[in-house]
Motif scaffolding. Structure first.
Motif, PDB file in Angstrom:
ATOM      1  N   ILE A  61     -33.833 -11.663 -21.700  1.00  9.19           N
ATOM      2  CA  ILE A  61     -32.842 -10.961 -20.888  1.00  9.19           C
ATOM      3  C   ILE A  61     -33.161  -9.466 -20.866  1.00  9.19           C
ATOM      4  O   ILE A  61     -33.489  -8.878 -21.901  1.00  9.19           O
ATOM      5  CB  ILE A  61     -31.416 -11.171 -21.452  1.00  9.19           C
ATOM      6  N   LEU A  62     -33.024  -8.868 -19.688  1.00  2.77           N
ATOM      7  CA  LEU A  62     -33.129  -7.419 -19.520  1.00  2.77           C
ATOM      8  C   LEU A  62     -31.747  -6.914 -19.119  1.00  2.77           C
ATOM      9  O   LEU A  62     -31.148  -7.433 -18.170  1.00  2.77           O
ATOM     10  CB  LEU A  62     -34.144  -7.110 -18.407  1.00  2.77           C
ATOM     11  N   GLU A  63     -31.260  -5.916 -19.861  1.00  2.00           N
ATOM     12  CA  GLU A  63     -29.959  -5.320 -19.518  1.00  2.00           C
ATOM     13  C   GLU A  63     -30.163  -3.829 -19.254  1.00  2.00           C
ATOM     14  O   GLU A  63     -30.808  -3.146 -20.045  1.00  2.00           O
ATOM     15  CB  GLU A  63     -28.966  -5.521 -20.667  1.00  2.00           C
ATOM     16  N   VAL A  64     -29.585  -3.345 -18.168  1.00  4.73           N
ATOM     17  CA  VAL A  64     -29.645  -1.913 -17.859  1.00  4.73           C
ATOM     18  C   VAL A  64     -28.212  -1.382 -17.965  1.00  4.73           C
ATOM     19  O   VAL A  64     -27.362  -1.724 -17.147  1.00  4.73           O
ATOM     20  CB  VAL A  64     -30.217  -1.672 -16.442  1.00  4.73           C
ATOM     21  N   LEU A  75     -24.321 -11.587 -23.988  1.00  5.02           N
ATOM     22  CA  LEU A  75     -25.575 -12.127 -23.441  1.00  5.02           C
ATOM     23  C   LEU A  75     -26.492 -12.629 -24.553  1.00  5.02           C
ATOM     24  O   LEU A  75     -27.067 -13.724 -24.450  1.00  5.02           O
ATOM     25  CB  LEU A  75     -26.286 -11.043 -22.622  1.00  5.02           C
ATOM     26  N   ALA A  76     -26.633 -11.851 -25.619  1.00  8.78           N
ATOM     27  CA  ALA A  76     -27.578 -12.227 -26.686  1.00  8.78           C
ATOM     28  C   ALA A  76     -27.139 -13.513 -27.373  1.00  8.78           C
ATOM     29  O   ALA A  76     -27.976 -14.280 -27.870  1.00  8.78           O
ATOM     30  CB  ALA A  76     -27.705 -11.086 -27.690  1.00  8.78           C
ATOM     31  N   GLY A  83     -35.385 -15.986 -28.798  1.00 12.39           N
ATOM     32  CA  GLY A  83     -35.120 -15.256 -27.563  1.00 12.39           C
ATOM     33  C   GLY A  83     -35.249 -13.759 -27.760  1.00 12.39           C
ATOM     34  O   GLY A  83     -35.455 -13.251 -28.880  1.00 12.39           O
ATOM     35  N   ARG A  84     -35.115 -13.023 -26.648  1.00 12.81           N
ATOM     36  CA  ARG A  84     -35.263 -11.566 -26.700  1.00 12.81           C
ATOM     37  C   ARG A  84     -34.369 -10.934 -25.649  1.00 12.81           C
ATOM     38  O   ARG A  84     -34.298 -11.417 -24.513  1.00 12.81           O
ATOM     39  CB  ARG A  84     -36.725 -11.208 -26.397  1.00 12.81           C
ATOM     40  N   LEU A 107     -27.071 -10.120 -34.460  1.00 12.54           N
ATOM     41  CA  LEU A 107     -28.005 -10.333 -33.357  1.00 12.54           C
ATOM     42  C   LEU A 107     -29.149  -9.313 -33.325  1.00 12.54           C
ATOM     43  O   LEU A 107     -29.920  -9.258 -32.367  1.00 12.54           O
ATOM     44  CB  LEU A 107     -27.233 -10.273 -32.023  1.00 12.54           C
ATOM     45  N   ALA A 108     -29.249  -8.510 -34.394  1.00 13.25           N
ATOM     46  CA  ALA A 108     -30.229  -7.418 -34.386  1.00 13.25           C
ATOM     47  C   ALA A 108     -31.660  -7.925 -34.165  1.00 13.25           C
ATOM     48  O   ALA A 108     -32.473  -7.247 -33.528  1.00 13.25           O
ATOM     49  CB  ALA A 108     -30.143  -6.622 -35.680  1.00 13.25           C
ATOM     50  N   ALA A 109     -31.960  -9.106 -34.670  1.00 10.91           N
ATOM     51  CA  ALA A 109     -33.330  -9.608 -34.562  1.00 10.91           C
ATOM     52  C   ALA A 109     -33.692  -9.976 -33.121  1.00 10.91           C
ATOM     53  O   ALA A 109     -34.876 -10.065 -32.784  1.00 10.91           O
ATOM     54  CB  ALA A 109     -33.501 -10.830 -35.462  1.00 10.91           C
ATOM     55  N   LEU A 110     -32.679 -10.185 -32.289  1.00 13.82           N
ATOM     56  CA  LEU A 110     -32.940 -10.601 -30.907  1.00 13.82           C
ATOM     57  C   LEU A 110     -32.906  -9.449 -29.920  1.00 13.82           C
ATOM     58  O   LEU A 110     -33.373  -9.584 -28.794  1.00 13.82           O
ATOM     59  CB  LEU A 110     -31.887 -11.631 -30.451  1.00 13.82           C
TER      60      LEU A 110
END
Ligand SMILES: C[S@@+](CC[C@H](N)C(=O)[O-])C[C@H]1O[C@@H](n2cnc3c(N)ncnc32)[C@H](O)[C@@H]1O
Length: 222
Positions: A61-64, A75-76, A83-84, A107-110
């Motif tokens: 996922i890309l979030e702006v 989302l994460a 995932g990333r 969720l820091a690892a993702l």
């Protein structure tokens, strides 16, 4: 019908369908305590993003537009263990709050938060030739939404999904004479979408706790 009934309907639906969520509620509280503006997605909208990502089998996922990471967490949470999510934020103070909220959500690892103007971060990201993203969520300065859309289109895979938030903004989307930079950005987004053969898109008007607004959902043709 107006804001009080929209608030009441959101409260009713969220009370039954989402309920208390200690991690997200704490993130919202942290954002408020840190003085961040109250412009995160609502719980209902966050759940929509989460469901969309899961329906789509999203891995990247890309979030702006991170703010304090509220939508980032929604989302994460949809991602698998490998995932990333890369999220872009201009304000280092907001990004620091988001980093703490994301860590508290486990969720820091993702999640990777990149600080700086999103235009620069997107250019740097593209130069890295990353594995394509499955979903992009555009929710930053609306005047630049068309620029972010064009960058997301290059960074997402065929079959990927791009969501742009706050595109209706009280109906200003339909005003050809507007001098509001955000409305002009949203109108330009629609002109780009209309001219772009690689996508099929729709814009949905919404009402709710955040007033009268809407989002655009675009599918990149496979
Ligand atoms: C609507 S808020 C994001 C809300 C967040 N997605 C959520 O729902 O929790 C918009 C964010 O975009 C950031 N922003 C504004 N201009 C930006 C830019 N040029 N580059 C990167 N981020 C920007 C703002 O600082 C703000 O945090």
């Amino acid at each position: 019908m107006s804001q009080p009934i929209w608030d009441a309907v959101d409260a009713f639906a969220e009370g039954l369908l989402i309920g208390p969520d200690p991690v997200l509620d704490e993130a919202a509280r942290n954002n408020s305590l840190a003085g961040l503006p109250p412009i995160a997605v609502t719980p209902s909208q966050g759940r929509l993003l989460n469901l969309l990502a899961r329906i789509h089998g999203t891995r990247r996922i890309l979030e702006v537009g991170t703010l304090g990471g509220y939508s980032t967490i929604w989302l994460a949470r949809a991602l698998p263990a490998d995932g990333r999510l890369v999220t872009l934020e201009l304000d280092p103070g907001y990004a620091a709050v988001a980093e703490r909220n994301v860590a508290a959500a486990g969720l820091a690892a993702l999640v990777e938060i990149r600080v700086g103007p999103a235009i620069d971060s997107l250019a740097a990201l593209a130069a890295e030739r990353p594995e394509p993203f499955d979903l992009a969520f555009i929710d930053a300065d609306k005047a630049n939404t068309p620029v972010y859309f064009e960058a997301a289109l290059e960074l997402c895979r065929p079959g990927g999904v791009i969501v742009a938030d706050n595109v209706v903004r009280g109906g200003t989307l339909a005003d050809p004479d507007t001098d509001d930079a955000s409305a002009i950005g949203n109108r330009r987004l629609h002109e780009l979408l209309a001219a772009e053969p690689r996508v099929e898109a729709t814009t949905i008007q919404t009402v709710g706790a955040k007033g009268y607004d809407g989002f655009t959902l675009a599918l990149i043709r496979a």
